[in-house]
Design an enzyme around this catalytic site. Sequence first.
Site, short mmCIF file in Angstrom:
data_model
loop_
_atom_site.label_atom_id
_atom_site.label_comp_id
_atom_site.label_asym_id
_atom_site.label_seq_id
_atom_site.Cartn_x
_atom_site.Cartn_y
_atom_site.Cartn_z
N HIS A 199 74.21 34.48 69.75
CA HIS A 199 73.32 33.35 69.48
C HIS A 199 71.86 33.65 69.82
O HIS A 199 70.97 32.94 69.37
CB HIS A 199 73.81 32.08 70.22
N GLY A 244 67.07 31.24 78.26
CA GLY A 244 66.40 32.53 78.35
C GLY A 244 67.23 33.56 79.08
O GLY A 244 67.05 34.77 78.91
N SER A 251 70.39 33.84 78.54
CA SER A 251 71.45 34.24 77.61
C SER A 251 71.31 35.70 77.21
O SER A 251 70.23 36.15 76.82
CB SER A 251 71.41 33.38 76.35
N ASP A 273 80.65 35.77 70.95
CA ASP A 273 79.22 35.62 71.20
C ASP A 273 78.59 36.89 71.79
O ASP A 273 77.80 36.83 72.73
CB ASP A 273 78.93 34.42 72.10
#
Length: 459
Positions: free
Chosen positions: A115, A217, A219, A145
């Site tokens: 993502h 941020g 992630s 992900d």
Amino acid sequence: MKRLGSLLLVSLLSGAITLGAYKLFLEPKSNTITTVAPTFSKNVSLGAENIDFTAAADMAVHSVVHVKNVSVRKVYNPIMEFIYGSRGGGMQQEQVGTGSGVIISEDGYIATNNHVIQDATQLEVTLNNNKTYKAKLVGTDSKMDIALLKIDADEKLPYMVFGDSEAIKVGEWVLAVGNPYNLNSTVTAGIVSAKARDLSNSGLQSFIQTDAAVNPGNSGGALVNTRGELIGINTMISSPTGSYAGYSFAVPSNITRKIIEDLMQFGNVQRGILGVEGSELNSAVADNLGVSQTQGFYVAGVTKKSGAEKAGIKEGDIIIKLDDKKVNSFSDLTSYINTKRPDDVINVTVIRDENEKIIPVKLSKKELLVYEANGIEFEDITNNDKQKFNVDYGIKIKSVTNDEYKGYANELEGAIILSIDGKRTSNAQSAAEYIKSKGNQKSQYQLITSNGEIMRAIL
């Protein structure tokens, strides 16, 4: 004043205690990911004030990067729409998103979240030394992900060694390293709160849950143990506000490593499937099923042509272990299977007729499995199907065995199901389970027939 001085002295003495010394990792060859870690002294149970996080933090911050994603979207002007009565072509507008990534090899491979880089037209990576590089996307796994990037640097890069996420324990100290709110090289500490956490209730996910502070941020950043080893990729937070509110979640390193190796070697993710469906056991479920076991995974059905069927796993078996890993939930089961590939053999320990039995099972390839519900056999679509029907999601009807629908078999067989009861469908197993859960109730399907016509059907 004396009491204050004593407290200050105790604080200084406590802060002077450190834990162990860390050896340097060996440099791997290009395009390889090493999991070899140095030998450390036995862990000693210490309070947080007696653990030195500095060595782990120093190793981690140099391996964590800032990722900038530039995407383009169309923006429409409502005033122009009102005047001209049409949306027209709209105006293209750049949109910038940011996140984190982890360098996993000296030649510039970087792990991050899918993502973080989704829909990117341009990717830019900034290292801890402020050098910036253009990045190319190697591959992604949207289900877990995870994404893999590559930069071409003019030097050997500091990288992070993979740790064993199966070996971590609840209560163990960890660090979260990333770039929240564009604040580079931010390190927070916490403990592992839970393992094999499934937030979707589908059993497909398996996150490490921590209470280390993670914000937008972070992630794609690193979850690190006190030895500086990568044990997870920080992915999401649980929050009613969008900011940190107590819990964060990371994709385990063992799953991440397997996905990355697949992307590097095959160009896509190779998923091994056991081929069972059922439910987790607890006291209520056990009473309802009439079994004495309250932990494990109860097999309610076995998928046709799967490794489980071929190996002899039966309905009513209770899976309690995969190789040496205990299974208490569906996410325990899938987290281990997600680290394996088709044709890998695992030893499945089941309880059958109150006796334990070990059954070797060769994992099947997901794309080869067929799922049945209500007299209709479903299978996942292939890349060829996606190109043929110009779709990027859906499942295919392989065959119709229900006599009630035999007259429509020509239209149904080979058709692509886009939605069931208004819900987009992209997984044959989940679709079959949903239909079974409705019992005798009919469902509304939106399909693309084999000749390209869109139709609706109630089946």
